[in-house]
Design an enzyme around this catalytic site. Structure first.
Site, mmCIF file in Angstrom:
data_model
loop_
_atom_site.group_PDB
_atom_site.id
_atom_site.type_symbol
_atom_site.label_atom_id
_atom_site.label_comp_id
_atom_site.label_asym_id
_atom_site.label_seq_id
_atom_site.Cartn_x
_atom_site.Cartn_y
_atom_site.Cartn_z
ATOM 1 N N HIS A 1 0.858 -1.179 0.000
ATOM 2 C CA HIS A 1 0.000 0.000 0.000
ATOM 3 C C HIS A 1 0.896 1.232 0.000
ATOM 4 C CE1 HIS A 1 -2.849 2.983 1.660
ATOM 5 N NE2 HIS A 1 -3.824 2.148 1.360
ATOM 6 N N ASP B 1 3.118 -3.810 7.983
ATOM 7 C CA ASP B 1 1.777 -3.238 7.793
ATOM 8 C C ASP B 1 0.776 -4.364 8.004
ATOM 9 O OD1 ASP B 1 -0.668 -2.362 6.845
ATOM 10 O OD2 ASP B 1 0.083 -1.702 4.890
ATOM 11 N N GLN C 1 -4.514 -5.334 6.993
ATOM 12 C CA GLN C 1 -5.413 -6.333 6.413
ATOM 13 C C GLN C 1 -5.313 -7.687 7.111
ATOM 14 O OE1 GLN C 1 -7.647 -5.553 4.177
ATOM 15 N NE2 GLN C 1 -6.917 -3.514 3.675
ATOM 16 N N LYS D 1 -10.787 -1.012 10.074
ATOM 17 C CA LYS D 1 -10.831 -2.232 9.271
ATOM 18 C C LYS D 1 -11.170 -3.455 10.125
ATOM 19 C CE LYS D 1 -7.470 -0.439 5.956
ATOM 20 N NZ LYS D 1 -8.383 -0.114 4.855
ATOM 21 N N CYS E 1 -4.654 2.360 -3.849
ATOM 22 C CA CYS E 1 -3.451 2.917 -3.207
ATOM 23 C C CYS E 1 -2.271 1.961 -3.369
ATOM 24 C CB CYS E 1 -3.702 3.224 -1.731
ATOM 25 S SG CYS E 1 -4.910 4.523 -1.447
#
Length: 406
Positions: A121, A198, A201, A224, A361
């Protein structure tokens, strides 16, 4: 898991969009929020809305208690060793920027290498690009296989003695690739490199144990994972956070201020300048409770059923290109031949079906895929196979409409 009981907790799903029952397939962008989370935040505003830490009155004490209990809840949820290792931020983007700007500036020297991937991302590539510019460092990219995965041989070949930081996503927001963070961290450690992950997700959809993964930093967002927008988390090993300088100043993060010099307070508040996201932290804590009540493994298993079912149905259609590996998280990124993703998303929206369209993104990944944009359907605990059937029929009607020769 009783899906009907779960869906009752999400009042937003009980509505029509463009005269059709809403089918929400855009969780990878933002998940919906269950009533218990909304109620927890409403209770804060109705019953004890106050600032934290400095007040000694009853409302301030109760707000502080709720805020710090949220931190402890997050610590337990990802199995951090200490509560001081949990920093509340505005989201994953802010957390990753903090790592790149503070830690990166502290450890990167000219000629060092920062290893990233093309599936990142923008929030996990642009901060490292800027760091490399500031410090005259080099960005290196782990080569991807045709299905959007990595071999450990390529990881080993890319991370070397000049590597100082490895920055990688746990789960790709486009391909659904689930990266072997524990093994990548081991390779980084073997080369005396640090690893920043990251996890935006990943955390909502699977169990994450930061100690077991042995990562140095791990970032994720509340919105999220059934929580509110405007709050995220940065986990960092305390010995690293202790040495880092804050990048925002004022409020509780101050220890002492003189006319020309100031000192900072201890972790974790050192990195939380200004009035924090109090209601949001309380909402995030309740979202974690909700996830734990269902069980991360139950969530992962249910999502796998949904994505496998959707993949099977989509692969039976002609003229559809699906990106990413067979083993994936609960999302599918695709293109329908001769239909621009934005046209597809607009057509589906006319039938009450919400999907995401664009570059997500992730423009470097779009270039790697040799497309300008894609469509993405993403699933969560409130989705059903019946909704996937509606989605598939919507795809078929869209394909027929754009194939019609006027």
């Amino acid at each position: 898991m009783n899906i009907e009981n779960v869906r009752k907790d999400f009042p937003i799903l009980d509505q029509q969009v463009n005269g059709k029952e809403l089918v929400y397939l855009d969780t990878s962008a933002t998940s919906q929020t269950p009533t218990p989370v909304i109620d927890a935040m409403t209770a804060y505003y109705k019953e004890y809305n106050s600032n934290v830490h400095r007040g000694v009155h009853t409302l301030g004490t109760k707000a502080t208690d709720g805020y710090e209990k949220a931190r402890m809840k997050v610590r337990s949820f990802i199995n951090a060793k200490r509560y001081e290792e949990i920093i509340f931020t505005r989201g994953t983007t802010a957390a990753l920027n903090l790592v790149a700007r503070s830690f990166g500036d502290m450890v990167i020297e000219p000629g060092d290498e920062i290893v990233v991937t093309e599936m990142e991302h923008h929030a996990n590539i642009v901060p490292w690009q800027e760091l490399a510019k500031r410090k005259q460092a080099e960005l290196k990219f782990i080569p991807m296989e045709a299905d959007g995965t990595f071999t450990m041989e390529n990881v080993e070949a890319t991370i070397g003695e000049k590597t100082k930081i490895v920055a990688i996503t746990h789960v790709s927001n486009v391909l659904g690739t689930i990266n072997d963070i524990k093994e990548i961290a081991r390779i980084a450690r073997k080369n005396d490199a640090y690893i920043s992950v990251d996890g935006a997700q990943a955390v909502p959809h699977m169990s994450v144990d930061v100690q077991d993964l042995d990562v140095d930093f791990y970032a994720f967002s509340g919105h999220k994972m059934l929580g509110p927008t405007g709050i995220g988390v940065l986990y960092g090993k305390s010995e690293l956070l202790d040495d880092m300088e804050p990048i925002e100043y004022g409020g509780d993060m101050i220890d002492f201020v003189d006319l020309r010099t100031s000192t900072w307070t201890d972790l974790p508040v050192k990195f939380e300048a200004g009035t924090p996201m109090i209601a949001e932290a309380i909402g995030l804590a309740r979202a974690i409770d909700y996830i734990e009540e269902i069980g991360p493994q139950t969530i992962l298993g249910y999502e796998q059923e949904l994505v496998d079912y959707a993949l099977e149905r989509m692969r039976s259609m002609e003229g559809i290109e699906i990106y990413g590996p067979d083993k994936r998280a609960g999302l599918i990124t695709f293109n329908l031949s001769d239909v621009h993703p934005h046209d597809l998303a607009t057509a589906l929206d006319s039938e009450g079906i919400a999907v995401r369209a664009g570059h997500h993104c992730a423009q470097p990944l779009m270039k790697w895929l040799q497309v300008s944009s894609t469509a993405r359907a993403s699933f969560y605990i409130y989705n059903t196979k019946e909704e996937i059937d509606v989605f598939i029929e919507g795809l078929k009607r869209t394909k027929e409409f754009f194939s019609y020769e006027f």
